[in-house]
Write a protein that holds these residues in place. Structure first.
Motif, PDB file in Angstrom:
ATOM      1  N   ASN A 219       0.812  -1.215   0.000  1.00 29.40           N
ATOM      2  CA  ASN A 219       0.000   0.000   0.000  1.00 29.40           C
ATOM      3  C   ASN A 219       0.846   1.266   0.000  1.00 29.40           C
ATOM      4  O   ASN A 219       0.371   2.338  -0.376  1.00 29.40           O
ATOM      5  CB  ASN A 219      -0.929   0.007   1.226  1.00 29.40           C
ATOM      6  CG  ASN A 219      -1.932   1.142   1.174  1.00 29.40           C
ATOM      7  OD1 ASN A 219      -2.572   1.375   0.163  1.00 29.40           O
ATOM      8  ND2 ASN A 219      -2.048   1.882   2.269  1.00 29.40           N
ATOM      9  N   TYR A 220       2.109   1.173   0.412  1.00 26.27           N
ATOM     10  CA  TYR A 220       2.975   2.347   0.506  1.00 26.27           C
ATOM     11  C   TYR A 220       3.752   2.601  -0.781  1.00 26.27           C
ATOM     12  O   TYR A 220       4.569   3.510  -0.845  1.00 26.27           O
ATOM     13  CB  TYR A 220       3.921   2.217   1.697  1.00 26.27           C
ATOM     14  CG  TYR A 220       3.201   2.409   3.015  1.00 26.27           C
ATOM     15  CD1 TYR A 220       3.110   3.659   3.606  1.00 26.27           C
ATOM     16  CD2 TYR A 220       2.564   1.345   3.643  1.00 26.27           C
ATOM     17  CE1 TYR A 220       2.436   3.852   4.800  1.00 26.27           C
ATOM     18  CE2 TYR A 220       1.880   1.514   4.838  1.00 26.27           C
ATOM     19  CZ  TYR A 220       1.821   2.773   5.408  1.00 26.27           C
ATOM     20  OH  TYR A 220       1.138   2.956   6.582  1.00 26.27           O
ATOM     21  N   SER A 221       3.514   1.787  -1.814  1.00 26.84           N
ATOM     22  CA  SER A 221       4.073   2.033  -3.135  1.00 26.84           C
ATOM     23  C   SER A 221       3.123   2.955  -3.889  1.00 26.84           C
ATOM     24  O   SER A 221       1.950   2.643  -4.049  1.00 26.84           O
ATOM     25  CB  SER A 221       4.238   0.696  -3.889  1.00 26.84           C
ATOM     26  OG  SER A 221       4.564   0.930  -5.235  1.00 26.84           O
ATOM     27  N   CYS A 222       3.624   4.109  -4.355  1.00 28.84           N
ATOM     28  CA  CYS A 222       2.721   5.172  -4.815  1.00 28.84           C
ATOM     29  C   CYS A 222       2.791   5.500  -6.305  1.00 28.84           C
ATOM     30  O   CYS A 222       1.926   6.211  -6.810  1.00 28.84           O
ATOM     31  CB  CYS A 222       3.022   6.462  -4.036  1.00 28.84           C
ATOM     32  SG  CYS A 222       2.907   6.275  -2.244  1.00 28.84           S
ATOM     33  N   ALA A 223       3.784   5.005  -7.020  1.00 26.30           N
ATOM     34  CA  ALA A 223       3.974   5.413  -8.415  1.00 26.30           C
ATOM     35  C   ALA A 223       3.124   4.585  -9.375  1.00 26.30           C
ATOM     36  O   ALA A 223       2.994   3.373  -9.208  1.00 26.30           O
ATOM     37  CB  ALA A 223       5.449   5.292  -8.809  1.00 26.30           C
ATOM     38  N   CYS A 224       2.562   5.257 -10.391  1.00 23.28           N
ATOM     39  CA  CYS A 224       1.862   4.589 -11.500  1.00 23.28           C
ATOM     40  C   CYS A 224       0.758   3.646 -11.021  1.00 23.28           C
ATOM     41  O   CYS A 224       0.612   2.533 -11.543  1.00 23.28           O
ATOM     42  CB  CYS A 224       2.862   3.812 -12.358  1.00 23.28           C
ATOM     43  SG  CYS A 224       4.267   4.774 -12.935  1.00 23.28           S
ATOM     44  N   ARG A 225       0.000   4.092 -10.030  1.00 21.34           N
ATOM     45  CA  ARG A 225      -1.088   3.274  -9.505  1.00 21.34           C
ATOM     46  C   ARG A 225      -2.344   4.124  -9.373  1.00 21.34           C
ATOM     47  O   ARG A 225      -2.278   5.295  -8.965  1.00 21.34           O
ATOM     48  CB  ARG A 225      -0.714   2.677  -8.143  1.00 21.34           C
ATOM     49  CG  ARG A 225       0.509   1.773  -8.201  1.00 21.34           C
ATOM     50  CD  ARG A 225       0.842   1.216  -6.832  1.00 21.34           C
ATOM     51  NE  ARG A 225      -0.182   0.281  -6.380  1.00 21.34           N
ATOM     52  CZ  ARG A 225      -0.191  -0.233  -5.148  1.00 21.34           C
ATOM     53  NH1 ARG A 225       0.737   0.103  -4.264  1.00 21.34           N
ATOM     54  NH2 ARG A 225      -1.139  -1.093  -4.801  1.00 21.34           N
ATOM     55  N   THR A 226      -3.490   3.522  -9.693  1.00 25.30           N
ATOM     56  CA  THR A 226      -4.764   4.228  -9.630  1.00 25.30           C
ATOM     57  C   THR A 226      -5.051   4.704  -8.205  1.00 25.30           C
ATOM     58  O   THR A 226      -4.925   3.933  -7.251  1.00 25.30           O
ATOM     59  CB  THR A 226      -5.908   3.307 -10.096  1.00 25.30           C
ATOM     60  OG1 THR A 226      -5.623   2.839 -11.418  1.00 25.30           O
ATOM     61  CG2 THR A 226      -7.235   4.047 -10.104  1.00 25.30           C
ATOM     62  N   GLY A 227      -5.400   5.976  -8.078  1.00 23.55           N
ATOM     63  CA  GLY A 227      -5.714   6.533  -6.768  1.00 23.55           C
ATOM     64  C   GLY A 227      -4.506   7.004  -5.988  1.00 23.55           C
ATOM     65  O   GLY A 227      -4.646   7.524  -4.879  1.00 23.55           O
ATOM     66  N   LYS A 228      -3.317   6.817  -6.549  1.00 25.14           N
ATOM     67  CA  LYS A 228      -2.100   7.277  -5.875  1.00 25.14           C
ATOM     68  C   LYS A 228      -1.367   8.256  -6.801  1.00 25.14           C
ATOM     69  O   LYS A 228      -1.986   8.860  -7.662  1.00 25.14           O
ATOM     70  CB  LYS A 228      -1.239   6.084  -5.480  1.00 25.14           C
ATOM     71  CG  LYS A 228      -1.887   5.217  -4.395  1.00 25.14           C
ATOM     72  CD  LYS A 228      -0.980   4.086  -3.976  1.00 25.14           C
ATOM     73  CE  LYS A 228      -1.482   3.378  -2.732  1.00 25.14           C
ATOM     74  NZ  LYS A 228      -2.808   2.756  -2.908  1.00 25.14           N
ATOM     75  N   GLY A 229      -0.079   8.447  -6.597  1.00 26.64           N
ATOM     76  CA  GLY A 229       0.660   9.381  -7.438  1.00 26.64           C
ATOM     77  C   GLY A 229       1.596  10.246  -6.612  1.00 26.64           C
ATOM     78  O   GLY A 229       1.843   9.980  -5.433  1.00 26.64           O
ATOM     79  N   VAL A 230       2.115  11.309  -7.237  1.00 26.35           N
ATOM     80  CA  VAL A 230       3.114  12.167  -6.590  1.00 26.35           C
ATOM     81  C   VAL A 230       2.537  12.866  -5.361  1.00 26.35           C
ATOM     82  O   VAL A 230       3.148  12.854  -4.285  1.00 26.35           O
ATOM     83  CB  VAL A 230       3.661  13.204  -7.602  1.00 26.35           C
ATOM     84  CG1 VAL A 230       4.599  14.180  -6.897  1.00 26.35           C
ATOM     85  CG2 VAL A 230       4.394  12.515  -8.742  1.00 26.35           C
TER      86      VAL A 230
END
Length: 357
Positions: free
Chosen positions: A100-111
């Motif tokens: 869950n703490y991986s944020c790059a190139c994922r729906t609902g996450k990002g910079v």
């Protein structure tokens, strides 16, 4: 993951995938040519994939120099389409496997999600030390054998693995995947998911956030932070066949702030980092040195904190609406540059000031 090859080669999936790759490129000549004979082209691609005759056409290489110099490999339309067909089917499943703490190139996450996550962690009273690390030349260093083993662990359909292998190591030797491929983003994220699991379950890390190959571990003490750093170095080198960029290693208390993804983040605020500020001012000065009409571009707002974006757009709109000649606009820009540092560093900028004098 079961038998999914049939889902990939469905006509419905191919048409949906074409709509995805067409976005933003509908007036491109190659795209128009492909679309003019769409069903025949799709049928030929599906036939070649089904009969195991498909091969990657190649890449058009582009060089970008911001934020740093690197090669971008742009695939041709047929390869983009096949990648999108694969991605549409396997990405939702693989995304559930990621931390869950991986944020790059994922729906609902990002910079923004990653920066805000980092800030929320910093507000805790426990995690007061951090170690920030970065993989050295990450995309160019990904080991193909390790990547294939990771993919095989999650995907049991041999036909899909065989198809994915066509996008691994195509002209890149024993290591490296092309920046610019849609599947490369997925491969890169899944590759470091092994690191996520190790950090979360095998180290003393209290909190953790990662944006692609840039990641931060939080803990209580300096001793724990040093030990975590040693453990990560060993895991990265032995298990993932990568190396840490020693120039970017940072071990410090959170109260001094963290430079992460172009921002200086503190528990109560976020501002652009010095590097981003300097580059932004350099971009503005390029307009000053040019010998043509000068307009500030809206893309400057892409690297401004969200709270300030609307404000910057107002300034740009005011500037571009003024009907002055080139010399007068240059004088305006020089004045604006001086005020820009105040704005970027969180100071107040009075719009009622006579900016155009």
């Amino acid at each position: 993951m079961g038998k999914i090859f049939e889902q990939i080669i469905k006509v419905e999936n191919a048409l949906k995938s074409f709509k995805m790759i067409r976005r933003g490129h509908s007036e491109n000549y190659s795209m128009l040519k492909f679309e003019s004979n769409l069903m025949t082209n799709i049928s030929n691609i599906l036939e070649s994939v089904t009969n195991k005759l498909y091969s990657v056409t190649g890449y058009r290489t582009l060089v970008v120099r911001e934020p740093k110099e690197r090669n971008i490999y742009a695939p041709y339309i047929q390869d983009r389409l096949v990648q999108q067909m694969i991605y549409s089917v396997i990405e939702p499943f693989l995304d559930k496997k990621m931390d869950n703490y991986s944020c790059a190139c994922r729906t609902g996450k990002g910079v923004d999600y990653a920066r805000n996550k980092c800030q929320r962690i910093m507000r805790k009273k426990t995690s007061i030390w951090y170690v920030k690390l970065d993989i050295d030349k990450y995309f160019a260093s990904i080991n193909h054998e390790v990547l294939r083993n990771i993919l095989s662990k999650h995907i049991k359909d041999k036909e899909v693995i065989e198809l994915l292998n066509k996008f691994i190591g195509n002209g890149f030797g024993e290591k490296g995947i092309p920046i610019g491929n849609l599947l490369s983003q997925l491969f890169a994220n899944l590759y470091l998911n092994e690191l996520d699991n190790f950090i979360r379950h095998k180290t003393a890390t209290k909190d953790y956030v990662r944006y692609m190959d840039d990641f931060i571990c939080f803990t209580d003490t300096k001793e724990e932070a040093n030990e975590i750093k040693k453990q990560i170095f060993k895991f990265i080198e032995e298990k993932l066949k990568l190396s840490i960029d020693n120039r970017k290693v940072k071990l410090q208390q959170t109260k001094y702030g963290i430079v992460f993804l172009g921002h200086k983040i503190k528990p109560k605020n976020q501002i652009l980092s010095r590097t981003k500020t300097r580059k932004l001012r350099q971009n503005i000065k390029k307009y000053i040195r040019s010998n043509m009409g000068i307009n500030l571009h809206h893309t400057f707002t892409n690297i401004i904190p969200k709270d300030d974006t609307g404000f910057l757009k107002t300034i740009i709109a005011q500037y571009n609406s003024v009907n002055f000649n080139l010399i007068q606009k240059i004088l305006i820009l020089k004045a604006l540059c001086k005020k820009f540092n105040i704005f970027l560093c969180g100071g107040k900028f009075n719009l009622k000031e006579k900016l155009w004098i």
